[in-house]
Design an enzyme around this catalytic site. Structure first.
Site, short mmCIF file in Angstrom:
data_model
loop_
_atom_site.label_atom_id
_atom_site.label_comp_id
_atom_site.label_asym_id
_atom_site.label_seq_id
_atom_site.Cartn_x
_atom_site.Cartn_y
_atom_site.Cartn_z
N LYS A 125 0.84 -1.20 0.00
CA LYS A 125 0.00 0.00 0.00
C LYS A 125 0.87 1.25 0.00
CE LYS A 125 -0.41 0.03 5.06
NZ LYS A 125 -1.33 0.02 6.21
N ARG A 160 -11.95 0.77 14.33
CA ARG A 160 -11.84 1.54 13.09
C ARG A 160 -12.43 0.69 11.97
NH1 ARG A 160 -5.39 1.52 11.48
NH2 ARG A 160 -5.32 -0.74 11.14
N TYR A 188 14.20 30.67 9.21
CA TYR A 188 12.98 31.28 9.74
C TYR A 188 13.00 31.27 11.27
CZ TYR A 188 10.87 31.15 5.09
OH TYR A 188 10.59 31.33 3.77
#
Length: 388
Positions: A56, A150, A278
């Site tokens: 998968k 699930r 940053y």
């Protein structure tokens, strides 16, 4: 005079002799298929049943068709994916081994799946009805929830699903070839939830048989249970993560499969007090050389690993400093420095001292699976050591 008659204003640096690198090299993700083969052989040796190679998510970012062929050549007999799209992609690549798809909406294109021989997981009465109506003759695996809440049928609904599947089988609408479940804490040997999950699955098998079903394939164990819990193996194990060197047991028995490299595309010497990136989250404590690689969080380097991660440059680990940006990351190269075009190993098997995917996962506070599946399409792909 034509512009082409002039020498370049800036000299073009050349790759160091014998380095095998150049400024034209790109960030590259290399998949070691020989490691996939070795991992498949190991997993095949430790179980008495069949191995279903789970490919998968494009085989965890490794290339589904290539990994499927390699796994099948080294002991796997079946394949597993989530969506029908993944299964159909394998068929389009002329991979014809048995393949099971287990995560689909009720209105999926069941008929097309059956036409190309894809086996289908059935987690509900609604799925069973849709498959029996739209794709008569389908080969199915009934999916039982064994404690994860699930996917899979709730235990309270399981007897009704088995009874309905038996009726559909008697009418020739489906063939029930398998039963499947999944364990929630198999990476923790001896966890009580695994005992409960195994018992739930054993009960589910008895219910199915009492309903008149006789499935040839029964699979509960994924990679962690395959490595840790022989009682969960049944007739088949589903292994995905283990194919790619992920060892939830922590025993170090699997071979890592990925190496990510990138050339240095920028160098600068900075003084003490120079802030990087940053938010200026890192400041040079002394004079140092900084190197730039063109790989960032858009390519799969987790931003949460900023100021913790390391890379390998000229055989020495160096820290990434400042925030990892979308397209780039900065390395503190120290006083020894480096040359433009030097190849930086972001991660690899670890044999040469480079960081591993497992270390990157630790620095980012996540799991190896997420690092692997997040590696972006901008990275050039290369393969070594196996079938392609």
């Amino acid at each position: 005079m034509l512009a082409g008659d002039h020498a370049p204003f800036f000299p073009v640096p050349k790759a160091e002799k014998g380095s095998g690198t150049s400024l034209a090299s790109r960030p590259t993700l290399t998949v070691d298929l020989s490691a996939v083969g070795a991992n498949t052989r190991h997993l095949s040796r430790i179980t008495q049943g069949e191995v279903m190679a789970v490919v998968k998510a494009d085989a965890f970012g490794h290339g589904a068709a290539q990994v499927a062929r390699t796994a099948l050549a080294h002991g796997a007999t079946r394949l597993g994916v989530t969506s029908l799209a993944e299964a159909l992609a394998l068929r389009a690549e002329r991979v014809y081994a048995p393949v099971l798809s287990w995560l689909n909406p009720v209105d999926a294109d069941w008929a097309r799946a059956v036409r190309v021989g894809v086996e289908l997981a059935v987690p509900s009465l609604e799925h069973l009805a849709a498959i029996a109506t739209l794709a008569p003759g389908a080969t199915v695996h009934l999916h039982l929830d064994c404690g994860m809440a699930r996917d899979g049928a709730e235990p309270a609904l399981w007897p009704a699903l088995c009874a309905a599947a038996r009726r559909a089988e008697q009418l020739g609408l489906v063939r029930v070839a398998g039963l499947m479940g999944h364990l929630s804490c198999a990476d923790v040997p001896g966890d009580a939830s695994s005992t409960i999950g195994r018992a739930t699955f054993d009960w589910g098998v008895r219910v199915a048989r009492d309903a008149g079903l006789d499935p040839a394939h029964r699979h509960l164990a994924a990679t962690a249970a395959t490595l840790n819990d022989p009682l969960s193996h049944h007739t088949t194990v589903r292994v995905g993560a283990g194919l790619f060197g992920i060892d939830p047991s922590g025993a170090g028995r699997m071979r890592p499969t990925l190496t990510l490299t990138a050339p240095l595309i920028g160098l600068r010497r900075v003084g003490a007090g120079t802030a990087v990136g940053y938010g200026q989250t890192w400041t040079a404590p002394t004079t140092t050389q900084l190197g730039l690689i063109g790989v960032g969080y858009a390519d799969g380097l987790p931003r949460s690993a900023s100021n913790r991660a390391q890379v390998l440059v000229r055989g020495v680990r160096r820290p990434l400093v400042g925030k990892i940006s979308m397209d780039m990351a900065v390395i503190d190269l120290g006083e020894e420095g480096a040359r433009m075009g030097d190849v930086v190993t972001v991660f690899g098997p670890g044999a040469a001292g480079e960081p591993t995917v497992a270390e990157w996962a630790s620095w980012a506070g996540t799991i190896e699976h997420e690092i692997m599946t997040g590696l972006g399409p901008r990275l050039a792909r290369a393969r070594s050591g196996g079938r392609s």
